[in-house]
Design a protein around this motif. Structure first.
Motif, PDB file in Angstrom:
ATOM      1  N   LEU A 228      -1.212  -1.037  10.360  1.00 48.04           N
ATOM      2  CA  LEU A 228       0.171  -1.592  10.609  1.00 48.04           C
ATOM      3  C   LEU A 228       1.151  -1.623   9.259  1.00 48.04           C
ATOM      4  O   LEU A 228       2.221  -1.537   9.337  1.00 48.04           O
ATOM      5  CB  LEU A 228      -0.013  -2.946  11.371  1.00 48.04           C
ATOM      6  N   TRP A 229       0.406  -1.977   8.291  1.00 50.25           N
ATOM      7  CA  TRP A 229       0.994  -1.982   6.928  1.00 50.25           C
ATOM      8  C   TRP A 229       1.777  -0.712   6.458  1.00 50.25           C
ATOM      9  O   TRP A 229       2.822  -0.741   6.004  1.00 50.25           O
ATOM     10  CB  TRP A 229       0.080  -2.647   5.976  1.00 50.25           C
ATOM     11  N   ALA A 230       0.972   0.448   6.830  1.00 50.21           N
ATOM     12  CA  ALA A 230       1.350   1.531   6.490  1.00 50.21           C
ATOM     13  C   ALA A 230       2.506   1.992   7.393  1.00 50.21           C
ATOM     14  O   ALA A 230       3.507   2.631   7.045  1.00 50.21           O
ATOM     15  CB  ALA A 230       0.250   2.744   6.963  1.00 50.21           C
ATOM     16  N   VAL A 231       2.669   1.386   8.734  1.00 49.82           N
ATOM     17  CA  VAL A 231       3.989   1.689   9.452  1.00 49.82           C
ATOM     18  C   VAL A 231       5.119   0.972   8.849  1.00 49.82           C
ATOM     19  O   VAL A 231       6.146   1.467   8.888  1.00 49.82           O
ATOM     20  CB  VAL A 231       3.696   1.194  10.743  1.00 49.82           C
ATOM     21  N   TYR A 232       4.952  -0.228   8.321  1.00 49.60           N
ATOM     22  CA  TYR A 232       5.886  -0.992   7.899  1.00 49.60           C
ATOM     23  C   TYR A 232       6.487  -0.465   6.642  1.00 49.60           C
ATOM     24  O   TYR A 232       7.733  -0.108   6.513  1.00 49.60           O
ATOM     25  CB  TYR A 232       5.404  -2.584   7.670  1.00 49.60           C
ATOM     26  N   LYS A 233       5.653  -0.103   5.846  1.00 51.24           N
ATOM     27  CA  LYS A 233       6.013   0.769   4.667  1.00 51.24           C
ATOM     28  C   LYS A 233       6.949   1.761   4.568  1.00 51.24           C
ATOM     29  O   LYS A 233       7.896   2.031   4.093  1.00 51.24           O
ATOM     30  CB  LYS A 233       4.964   0.860   3.489  1.00 51.24           C
ATOM     31  N   GLN A 234       6.574   2.676   5.897  1.00 49.17           N
ATOM     32  CA  GLN A 234       7.216   3.972   6.130  1.00 49.17           C
ATOM     33  C   GLN A 234       8.490   3.669   6.587  1.00 49.17           C
ATOM     34  O   GLN A 234       9.341   4.273   6.271  1.00 49.17           O
ATOM     35  CB  GLN A 234       6.263   4.760   7.081  1.00 49.17           C
ATOM     36  N   ALA A 235       8.520   2.698   7.696  1.00 53.42           N
ATOM     37  CA  ALA A 235       9.798   2.575   8.242  1.00 53.42           C
ATOM     38  C   ALA A 235      10.799   1.825   7.055  1.00 53.42           C
ATOM     39  O   ALA A 235      11.862   2.174   7.096  1.00 53.42           O
ATOM     40  CB  ALA A 235       9.650   1.180   9.397  1.00 53.42           C
ATOM     41  N   VAL A 236      10.424   1.210   6.226  1.00 54.03           N
ATOM     42  CA  VAL A 236      11.283   0.545   5.014  1.00 54.03           C
ATOM     43  C   VAL A 236      11.782   1.619   4.246  1.00 54.03           C
ATOM     44  O   VAL A 236      12.931   2.185   3.638  1.00 54.03           O
ATOM     45  CB  VAL A 236      10.776  -0.549   4.175  1.00 54.03           C
ATOM     46  N   ALA A 237      10.531   2.409   3.727  1.00 55.40           N
ATOM     47  CA  ALA A 237      10.853   3.626   2.670  1.00 55.40           C
ATOM     48  C   ALA A 237      11.765   4.753   3.335  1.00 55.40           C
ATOM     49  O   ALA A 237      12.436   5.165   2.296  1.00 55.40           O
ATOM     50  CB  ALA A 237       9.618   4.141   2.278  1.00 55.40           C
ATOM     51  N   SER A 238      11.628   5.072   4.469  1.00 58.77           N
ATOM     52  CA  SER A 238      12.460   6.219   4.954  1.00 58.77           C
ATOM     53  C   SER A 238      13.805   5.796   5.051  1.00 58.77           C
ATOM     54  O   SER A 238      14.541   6.608   4.705  1.00 58.77           O
ATOM     55  CB  SER A 238      11.849   6.608   6.291  1.00 58.77           C
ATOM     56  N   ALA A 239      13.939   4.452   5.379  1.00 52.02           N
ATOM     57  CA  ALA A 239      15.446   4.078   5.669  1.00 52.02           C
ATOM     58  C   ALA A 239      16.013   3.791   4.237  1.00 52.02           C
ATOM     59  O   ALA A 239      17.159   4.248   4.171  1.00 52.02           O
ATOM     60  CB  ALA A 239      15.513   2.807   6.257  1.00 52.02           C
ATOM     61  N   ARG A 240      15.382   3.460   3.356  1.00 56.14           N
ATOM     62  CA  ARG A 240      15.704   3.399   1.979  1.00 56.14           C
ATOM     63  C   ARG A 240      15.723   4.332   0.887  1.00 56.14           C
ATOM     64  O   ARG A 240      16.275   4.431  -0.182  1.00 56.14           O
ATOM     65  CB  ARG A 240      15.153   2.008   1.285  1.00 56.14           C
ATOM     66  N   SER A 241      15.210   5.459   1.566  1.00 58.28           N
ATOM     67  CA  SER A 241      15.133   6.640   0.713  1.00 58.28           C
ATOM     68  C   SER A 241      14.429   6.501  -0.544  1.00 58.28           C
ATOM     69  O   SER A 241      14.441   6.790  -1.505  1.00 58.28           O
ATOM     70  CB  SER A 241      16.403   7.359   0.325  1.00 58.28           C
ATOM     71  N   GLU A 272      15.373  -2.996  -7.700  1.00 56.03           N
ATOM     72  CA  GLU A 272      14.272  -2.374  -7.042  1.00 56.03           C
ATOM     73  C   GLU A 272      15.252  -1.409  -5.912  1.00 56.03           C
ATOM     74  O   GLU A 272      14.487  -0.940  -4.995  1.00 56.03           O
ATOM     75  CB  GLU A 272      13.190  -3.247  -6.584  1.00 56.03           C
ATOM     76  N   LYS A 273      16.218  -1.568  -5.884  1.00 59.81           N
ATOM     77  CA  LYS A 273      17.214  -0.906  -4.751  1.00 59.81           C
ATOM     78  C   LYS A 273      16.902  -1.162  -3.255  1.00 59.81           C
ATOM     79  O   LYS A 273      16.805  -0.718  -2.518  1.00 59.81           O
ATOM     80  CB  LYS A 273      17.056   0.720  -4.766  1.00 59.81           C
ATOM     81  N   LEU A 274      16.411  -2.574  -3.176  1.00 60.81           N
ATOM     82  CA  LEU A 274      16.254  -3.100  -1.750  1.00 60.81           C
ATOM     83  C   LEU A 274      17.344  -3.630  -1.046  1.00 60.81           C
ATOM     84  O   LEU A 274      17.389  -3.631   0.062  1.00 60.81           O
ATOM     85  CB  LEU A 274      15.116  -4.309  -2.050  1.00 60.81           C
ATOM     86  N   VAL A 275      18.399  -3.908  -1.954  1.00 59.09           N
ATOM     87  CA  VAL A 275      19.869  -4.257  -1.436  1.00 59.09           C
ATOM     88  C   VAL A 275      20.727  -3.490  -2.046  1.00 59.09           C
ATOM     89  O   VAL A 275      20.522  -3.011  -3.467  1.00 59.09           O
ATOM     90  CB  VAL A 275      20.000  -6.015  -1.638  1.00 59.09           C
ATOM     91  N   ASP A 276      22.045  -3.485  -1.691  1.00 53.59           N
ATOM     92  CA  ASP A 276      23.141  -2.743  -2.248  1.00 53.59           C
ATOM     93  C   ASP A 276      24.094  -3.659  -2.828  1.00 53.59           C
ATOM     94  O   ASP A 276      24.612  -3.125  -3.708  1.00 53.59           O
ATOM     95  CB  ASP A 276      23.649  -1.941  -1.027  1.00 53.59           C
ATOM     96  N   ALA A 277      24.043  -4.909  -2.572  1.00 58.07           N
ATOM     97  CA  ALA A 277      24.947  -5.674  -3.264  1.00 58.07           C
ATOM     98  C   ALA A 277      24.748  -7.286  -3.106  1.00 58.07           C
ATOM     99  O   ALA A 277      24.260  -7.733  -2.175  1.00 58.07           O
ATOM    100  CB  ALA A 277      26.569  -5.326  -2.615  1.00 58.07           C
ATOM    101  N   LEU A 278      25.070  -7.973  -3.993  1.00 61.73           N
ATOM    102  CA  LEU A 278      24.905  -9.414  -4.081  1.00 61.73           C
ATOM    103  C   LEU A 278      26.067 -10.118  -3.618  1.00 61.73           C
ATOM    104  O   LEU A 278      27.025  -9.926  -4.635  1.00 61.73           O
ATOM    105  CB  LEU A 278      24.106  -9.907  -5.335  1.00 61.73           C
TER     106      LEU A 278
END
Length: 615
Positions: A228-241, A272-278
């Motif tokens: 399940l952790w692999a699914v989570y990481k892939q879902a986030v990583a693919s969306a954030r490139s 870490e490029k997790l967000v685009d703007a503060l």
């Protein structure tokens, strides 16, 4: 002297008549007013208008659910009083996104996490996929939060722009399962917990017989957690490139990196490029106003998903007699007898299936299972009704939600085809029984039980007497027989040798990915794919409609259900009610709850799965 008391009595009597008349008149006026409000509520689809050039605001409130887990009375009144909503139905979000993609009045989607409490991984992935499909319409998705929890961030990652408050942070910590164990407590209070089980991995009873996790349970849990952790990481990583390893590194080294940024979690997330703007809240509103029209309150034109669905229709319009694929949702623990909200009644659910089987317009049935199991008997009642539906010539397809384990998998064995998400937890093919007795607890308090009976079994199952070993052996034999029935049903349904099923069983939990590999599941897919599969099996060739079959509601439940999602009207209703009505309503709500059924046989096919994601 005699006339004065008579006069006083007449005055008092007439005053009483006037007061009683006023009371009756006010009561009737209140009733008429209530009826008028109800009529308005029942016609809210005509009252709600979708603004032009507006944002669809997805208010993610409480936890994500397949179907409502709350009492409809309490849910409606909570919303009327402005209390936080404790759940959001996944299919409402999916339908709203699907409709809004082609709605020219909707220019963007805004994700509101203000009151979001999380959701299981498969539900999050479903919504994430729907957000990605919405973006293909060319319309942007904006996400904002003061800070992001792990669940919220998976959804926010799908946005065109992720904004966060300058004092916020992104909390990604990974998945875990850490149950409580009660062995020492049980010994301390003198409780005698008699456990009957089959299967090395049937860990549902471990909290009652151990103080720690067994090695077999630790091994099994680690496997599905990693999946399940692999699914989570892939879902986030693919969306954030980004690379999934970057998500792993962020979680593993969060403490050290926070020290390096002097505790500035917001700057770390930006770095870490997790967000685009503060952005402060007003700055985020200003950003959305460049896509959606401003409103008169320095905000932007918007409508939330509940009001939007009331305006466009919660379900596509159905046509009488048109070939139909019926969808039934089994969400919650499976129980015997009447079911409280959030549980699945074996009898009531079987009756729903029977109605679908006898409906000539229904050509196929899809069952969405989101259940850890429960009563083995109730599970069999449901399975049998699904099997009769197949025998009648109507295909049955099971769509597994976040968990379809133990009794949930038992039900699935009646399907022509089983689809799951890679993030589904399933399997847990095993059964157990628990019979606690508290004679030693009573003895500690100076209370003892003694007597006689006419047979060896008379009084043998009393909770205040030590369990007779012969009775214990009989119960164990029943549990083992139920387990063998389970194995045979799985072997027959999956066309596998019983010996093979035995190696996959013993109560072990599998991820959806492993379940496909092990042939416990036919393939991957959500409800849409299950509907397509059912239509193909029924040879409908695209000429069909879908319809959710819901349990029958009482008139009051229907009215209160319509009140949900129209907070302005419902709060207005509360405002016009006299203060004296408050306690009456509260008392009504307290007596409206239903008692969940129990497994009368005492034998359960239940999975205490960790179900990570609620953070």
């Amino acid at each position: 002297m005699n006339q004065n008391p008579s006069l006083i009595r007449r005055v008092v009597r007439r005053a009483g008549w006037i007061i009683d008349g006023l009371r009756r008149w006010l009561s009737r006026l209140m009733f008429v007013g209530f009826v008028l409000v109800v009529v308005v509520l029942l016609r809210t689809d005509l009252a709600i208008q979708v603004p032009n050039n507006a944002a669809l605001v997805l208010k993610l409130q409480g936890v994500l659910v397949e179907q409502s887990q709350q009492d409809p009375f309490q849910k409606a009144v909570d919303e009327a009083l402005g209390a936080p909503v404790r759940e959001t139905r996944v299919r409402d979000l999916l339908r709203a996104l699907n409709q809004a993609a082609d709605d020219l009045r909707i220019k963007t989607v805004v994700l509101d996490f203000s009151h979001f409490e999380g959701g299981e991984l498969s539900k999050l992935v479903q919504i994430a996929d729907a957000l990605q499909r919405f973006k293909t319409s060319g319309k942007p998705v904006y996400a904002y939060a003061d800070q992001y929890t792990q669940s919220a961030y998976l959804l926010a990652a799908q946005a065109s722009e992720i904004h966060m408050h300058p004092m916020g942070q992104v909390g990604i910590e990974g998945f875990s399962t850490y149950p409580f164990y009660f062995r020492d407590l049980i010994d301390k209070i003198g409780l005698d917990v008699n456990v009957f089980r089959v299967g090395e991995f049937k860990s549902a009873v471990e909290p009652f017989i151990r103080n720690d996790m067994s090695e077999s349970a630790r091994e099994a849990n680690r496997v599905w957690l990693e999946d399940l952790w692999a699914v989570y990481k892939q879902a986030v990583a693919s969306a954030r490139s980004v690379n999934p390893d970057a998500i792993q590194s962020y979680a593993d080294q969060l403490a050290e990196r926070l020290v390096q940024t002097a505790g500035d979690g917001a700057q770390l997330a930006l770095q870490e490029k997790l967000v685009d703007a503060l952005s402060h809240r007003d700055e985020f509103i200003g950003r959305v106003r460049r896509t959606a029209d401003p409103d008169e309150f320095d905000g932007f034109k918007s409508i939330d998903q509940n009001a939007y669905l009331l305006a466009v229709g919660e379900q596509p319009p159905s046509h009488r007699g048109k070939p139909t694929v019926a969808i039934l949702v089994a969400s919650g623990a499976i129980v015997e007898g009447d079911a409280a909200p959030g549980t699945v009644s074996g009898d009531a659910f079987a009756d729903q299936i029977r109605q679908a089987r006898l409906d000539d317009a229904v050509k196929a049935v899809v069952v969405r299972i989101d259940s850890p199991g429960g009563s083995a008997f109730a599970s069999e009642v449901i399975r049998r009704e699904l099997d009769l539906t197949r025998q009648s010539g109507k295909p049955v397809v099971v769509s597994m939600g976040s968990v379809a384990a133990s009794g949930g998998y038992w039900i699935a064995t009646a399907a022509d085809r089983i689809l799951a998400s890679p993030a589904t937890l399933t399997g847990s093919i095993g059964v157990f029984g628990i019979l606690p007795t508290y004679q030693d607890t009573l003895a500690k308090l100076g209370v003892h039980v003694d007597g006689v009976g006419t047979t060896a079994l008379a009084g043998a199952l009393r909770a205040d007497r030590k369990l007779n070993p012969a009775v214990g052996q009989a119960i164990q034999a029943m549990v083992e027989r139920t387990y063998q029935d389970f194995l045979l049903r799985v072997a027959d349904a999956r066309d596998l040798p019983v010996e093979t099923v035995a190696t996959l069983a013993e109560g072990r939990v599998w991820s959806g990915s492993d379940a496909v590999r092990l042939q416990l599941v036919d393939g991957f897919g959500e409800i849409d794919e299950a509907v397509t599969a059912a239509a193909e099996l029924a040879n409908l060739a695209g000429q069909y409609q879908t319809r959710y079959l819901e349990p029958d509601l009482t008139l009051s439940e229907y009215i209160l259900g319509r009140m949900q999602g129209v907070s302005v009207l419902t709060r207005g209703l509360v405002a016009v009610l006299p203060p004296e009505l408050g306690p009456i309503v509260q008392g009504w709500l307290k007596t409206a709850g239903q008692q969940a059924g129990r497994a009368q046989s005492g034998i359960y096919a239940f999975c205490l799965c960790g179900r990570p994601g609620y953070n």
